[in-house]
Design a protein around this motif. Structure first.
Motif, PDB file in Angstrom:
ATOM      1  N   CYS A 149       0.820  -1.209   0.000  1.00 15.03           N
ATOM      2  CA  CYS A 149       0.000   0.000   0.000  1.00 15.03           C
ATOM      3  C   CYS A 149       0.855   1.261   0.000  1.00 15.03           C
ATOM      4  O   CYS A 149       1.850   1.351   0.731  1.00 15.03           O
ATOM      5  CB  CYS A 149      -0.905  -0.008   1.234  1.00 15.03           C
ATOM      6  SG  CYS A 149      -1.996   1.427   1.365  1.00 15.03           S
ATOM      7  N   VAL A 150       0.465   2.237  -0.820  1.00 16.01           N
ATOM      8  CA  VAL A 150       1.100   3.557  -0.787  1.00 16.01           C
ATOM      9  C   VAL A 150       0.630   4.250   0.488  1.00 16.01           C
ATOM     10  O   VAL A 150      -0.555   4.563   0.642  1.00 16.01           O
ATOM     11  CB  VAL A 150       0.727   4.390  -2.027  1.00 16.01           C
ATOM     12  CG1 VAL A 150       1.344   5.787  -1.933  1.00 16.01           C
ATOM     13  CG2 VAL A 150       1.179   3.694  -3.310  1.00 16.01           C
ATOM     14  N   THR A 151       1.543   4.474   1.419  1.00 14.88           N
ATOM     15  CA  THR A 151       1.163   4.999   2.734  1.00 14.88           C
ATOM     16  C   THR A 151       1.459   6.480   2.907  1.00 14.88           C
ATOM     17  O   THR A 151       1.032   7.089   3.894  1.00 14.88           O
ATOM     18  CB  THR A 151       1.879   4.205   3.844  1.00 14.88           C
ATOM     19  OG1 THR A 151       3.280   4.108   3.541  1.00 14.88           O
ATOM     20  CG2 THR A 151       1.300   2.802   3.955  1.00 14.88           C
ATOM     21  N   SER A 152       2.186   7.079   1.951  1.00 15.92           N
ATOM     22  CA  SER A 152       2.494   8.504   2.058  1.00 15.92           C
ATOM     23  C   SER A 152       2.811   9.055   0.679  1.00 15.92           C
ATOM     24  O   SER A 152       3.474   8.397  -0.121  1.00 15.92           O
ATOM     25  CB  SER A 152       3.693   8.716   2.996  1.00 15.92           C
ATOM     26  OG  SER A 152       4.110  10.064   2.990  1.00 15.92           O
ATOM     27  N   VAL A 153       2.309  10.254   0.395  1.00 17.88           N
ATOM     28  CA  VAL A 153       2.623  10.955  -0.850  1.00 17.88           C
ATOM     29  C   VAL A 153       2.902  12.409  -0.513  1.00 17.88           C
ATOM     30  O   VAL A 153       2.131  13.055   0.206  1.00 17.88           O
ATOM     31  CB  VAL A 153       1.464  10.865  -1.868  1.00 17.88           C
ATOM     32  CG1 VAL A 153       1.785  11.702  -3.105  1.00 17.88           C
ATOM     33  CG2 VAL A 153       1.196   9.422  -2.266  1.00 17.88           C
ATOM     34  N   ASP A 154       4.030  12.916  -1.020  1.00 22.79           N
ATOM     35  CA  ASP A 154       4.403  14.308  -0.775  1.00 22.79           C
ATOM     36  C   ASP A 154       5.022  14.867  -2.047  1.00 22.79           C
ATOM     37  O   ASP A 154       6.216  14.708  -2.287  1.00 22.79           O
ATOM     38  CB  ASP A 154       5.389  14.400   0.393  1.00 22.79           C
ATOM     39  CG  ASP A 154       5.755  15.848   0.731  1.00 22.79           C
ATOM     40  OD1 ASP A 154       5.102  16.770   0.198  1.00 22.79           O
ATOM     41  OD2 ASP A 154       6.696  16.050   1.522  1.00 22.79           O
ATOM     42  N   VAL A 159       6.037   7.109   0.013  1.00 19.67           N
ATOM     43  CA  VAL A 159       6.483   5.904   0.707  1.00 19.67           C
ATOM     44  C   VAL A 159       5.431   4.816   0.516  1.00 19.67           C
ATOM     45  O   VAL A 159       4.224   5.081   0.555  1.00 19.67           O
ATOM     46  CB  VAL A 159       6.703   6.178   2.213  1.00 19.67           C
ATOM     47  CG1 VAL A 159       7.090   4.900   2.946  1.00 19.67           C
ATOM     48  CG2 VAL A 159       7.774   7.246   2.414  1.00 19.67           C
ATOM     49  N   VAL A 160       5.902   3.595   0.304  1.00 19.46           N
ATOM     50  CA  VAL A 160       5.038   2.429   0.182  1.00 19.46           C
ATOM     51  C   VAL A 160       5.272   1.526   1.389  1.00 19.46           C
ATOM     52  O   VAL A 160       6.423   1.253   1.758  1.00 19.46           O
ATOM     53  CB  VAL A 160       5.333   1.654  -1.120  1.00 19.46           C
ATOM     54  CG1 VAL A 160       4.499   0.382  -1.194  1.00 19.46           C
ATOM     55  CG2 VAL A 160       5.078   2.531  -2.343  1.00 19.46           C
ATOM     56  N   LEU A 181      -2.358   8.076  -2.696  1.00 21.79           N
ATOM     57  CA  LEU A 181      -2.422   7.572  -1.329  1.00 21.79           C
ATOM     58  C   LEU A 181      -3.393   6.395  -1.230  1.00 21.79           C
ATOM     59  O   LEU A 181      -4.513   6.462  -1.750  1.00 21.79           O
ATOM     60  CB  LEU A 181      -2.855   8.698  -0.391  1.00 21.79           C
ATOM     61  CG  LEU A 181      -2.744   8.436   1.111  1.00 21.79           C
ATOM     62  CD1 LEU A 181      -1.295   8.179   1.519  1.00 21.79           C
ATOM     63  CD2 LEU A 181      -3.310   9.618   1.897  1.00 21.79           C
ATOM     64  N   TYR A 182      -2.932   5.330  -0.602  1.00 24.27           N
ATOM     65  CA  TYR A 182      -3.676   4.089  -0.356  1.00 24.27           C
ATOM     66  C   TYR A 182      -3.869   3.229  -1.598  1.00 24.27           C
ATOM     67  O   TYR A 182      -4.597   2.229  -1.548  1.00 24.27           O
ATOM     68  CB  TYR A 182      -5.038   4.371   0.309  1.00 24.27           C
ATOM     69  CG  TYR A 182      -4.923   5.185   1.573  1.00 24.27           C
ATOM     70  CD1 TYR A 182      -4.011   4.834   2.568  1.00 24.27           C
ATOM     71  CD2 TYR A 182      -5.705   6.324   1.760  1.00 24.27           C
ATOM     72  CE1 TYR A 182      -3.886   5.590   3.723  1.00 24.27           C
ATOM     73  CE2 TYR A 182      -5.587   7.089   2.922  1.00 24.27           C
ATOM     74  CZ  TYR A 182      -4.671   6.714   3.894  1.00 24.27           C
ATOM     75  OH  TYR A 182      -4.546   7.462   5.038  1.00 24.27           O
ATOM     76  N   ASP A 183      -3.235   3.580  -2.715  1.00 28.70           N
ATOM     77  CA  ASP A 183      -3.228   2.665  -3.862  1.00 28.70           C
ATOM     78  C   ASP A 183      -2.540   1.361  -3.457  1.00 28.70           C
ATOM     79  O   ASP A 183      -1.579   1.364  -2.673  1.00 28.70           O
ATOM     80  CB  ASP A 183      -2.456   3.270  -5.046  1.00 28.70           C
ATOM     81  CG  ASP A 183      -3.250   4.337  -5.787  1.00 28.70           C
ATOM     82  OD1 ASP A 183      -4.406   4.591  -5.406  1.00 28.70           O
ATOM     83  OD2 ASP A 183      -2.693   4.913  -6.746  1.00 28.70           O
ATOM     84  N   ILE A 184      -3.020   0.246  -4.003  1.00 30.12           N
ATOM     85  CA  ILE A 184      -2.356  -1.043  -3.819  1.00 30.12           C
ATOM     86  C   ILE A 184      -1.513  -1.297  -5.066  1.00 30.12           C
ATOM     87  O   ILE A 184      -2.025  -1.235  -6.192  1.00 30.12           O
ATOM     88  CB  ILE A 184      -3.378  -2.184  -3.620  1.00 30.12           C
ATOM     89  CG1 ILE A 184      -4.293  -1.863  -2.430  1.00 30.12           C
ATOM     90  CG2 ILE A 184      -2.660  -3.515  -3.406  1.00 30.12           C
ATOM     91  CD1 ILE A 184      -3.561  -1.686  -1.106  1.00 30.12           C
TER      92      ILE A 184
END
Length: 215
Positions: A149-154, A159-160, A181-184
């Protein structure tokens, strides 16, 4: 201030959740590339971070060496292995220090390296000098990680799974896809020294996109 250095040694002590290399370098199983079982007496290469003031060593990664030719003593061809960290890369060259670089085509694996990526370098010393000749370069370690899961996007970074850094400046992905964010996703990750992360995604394929991102 600190600097990275590659240390060759032997595992001198081992218990369930930690061990020592050369009786002075501490490590734990999470630091060993590929989760390879480690035994006392095994030859290893460790990438350590040395505090330039206190000279204290902090282990970053440990690579086991199963082939005797890459043991503690130089081989008959005087070739050695070390772990190096990419300081920066251009289209044609990869730098592992301010003065030391090698051509991009010497790196096997077919990916674009990024600052912080860890490489396994085979080299030899030129007789009577401190100059090195680099023979082969490969990734220290890579791993396929599916449905994470994508847990952070900036902005252009993220971060995955809380442990895998990515940057759109160096990421293979389907045309038109931007990680949300939250993409699998399925990723191929390499050992890398990034802030709060020990992996970097070099490729990413979406499996399931978050509804908020896809709409």
């Amino acid at each position: 201030n600190s600097k990275f250095k590659s240390v060759r040694g032997i595992v001198t002590y081992l218990c369930t959740d930690y061990g020592w290399i050369n009786e002075t370098i501490f490590f734990n199983p999470d630091m060993v590339c590929g989760n390879v079982p480690v035994n006392v007496g095994m030859s290893v290469i460790a990438l350590v971070e040395e505090d330039e003031t206190t000279h204290a060593l902090k282990t970053i990664k440990v690579k086991t060496m199963s082939d005797p030719i890459y043991g503690i003593e130089p081989s008959e061809f005087d070739k050695r292995l070390c772990i190096k960290c990419v300081t920066y890369a251009t289209r044609d060259s990869i730098y592992i220090s301010k003065e030391t670089f090698f051509p991009m085509q010497l790196l096997s694996g077919g990916f674009l390296p990024f600052k912080g990526d860890l490489l396994l370098v085979e080299y030899s010393l030129k007789p009577g000098t401190s100059n090195i000749t680099i023979h082969t370069v490969s990734l220290l370690n890579s791993q396929n990680m599916d449905e994470v899961c994508v847990t952070s996007v900036d902005g252009r970074t993220g971060v995955v799974d809380d442990i895998i850094y990515f940057t759109l400046d160096s990421l293979q992905k389907p045309t038109g896809y931007t990680p949300g964010l939250y993409d699998i996703v399925n990723v191929v990750a390499v050992d890398s020294v990034q802030q709060h992360c020990s992996w970097r995604a070099v490729s990413m394929i979406p499996v399931e996109m978050c509804i908020d991102q896809a709409s």
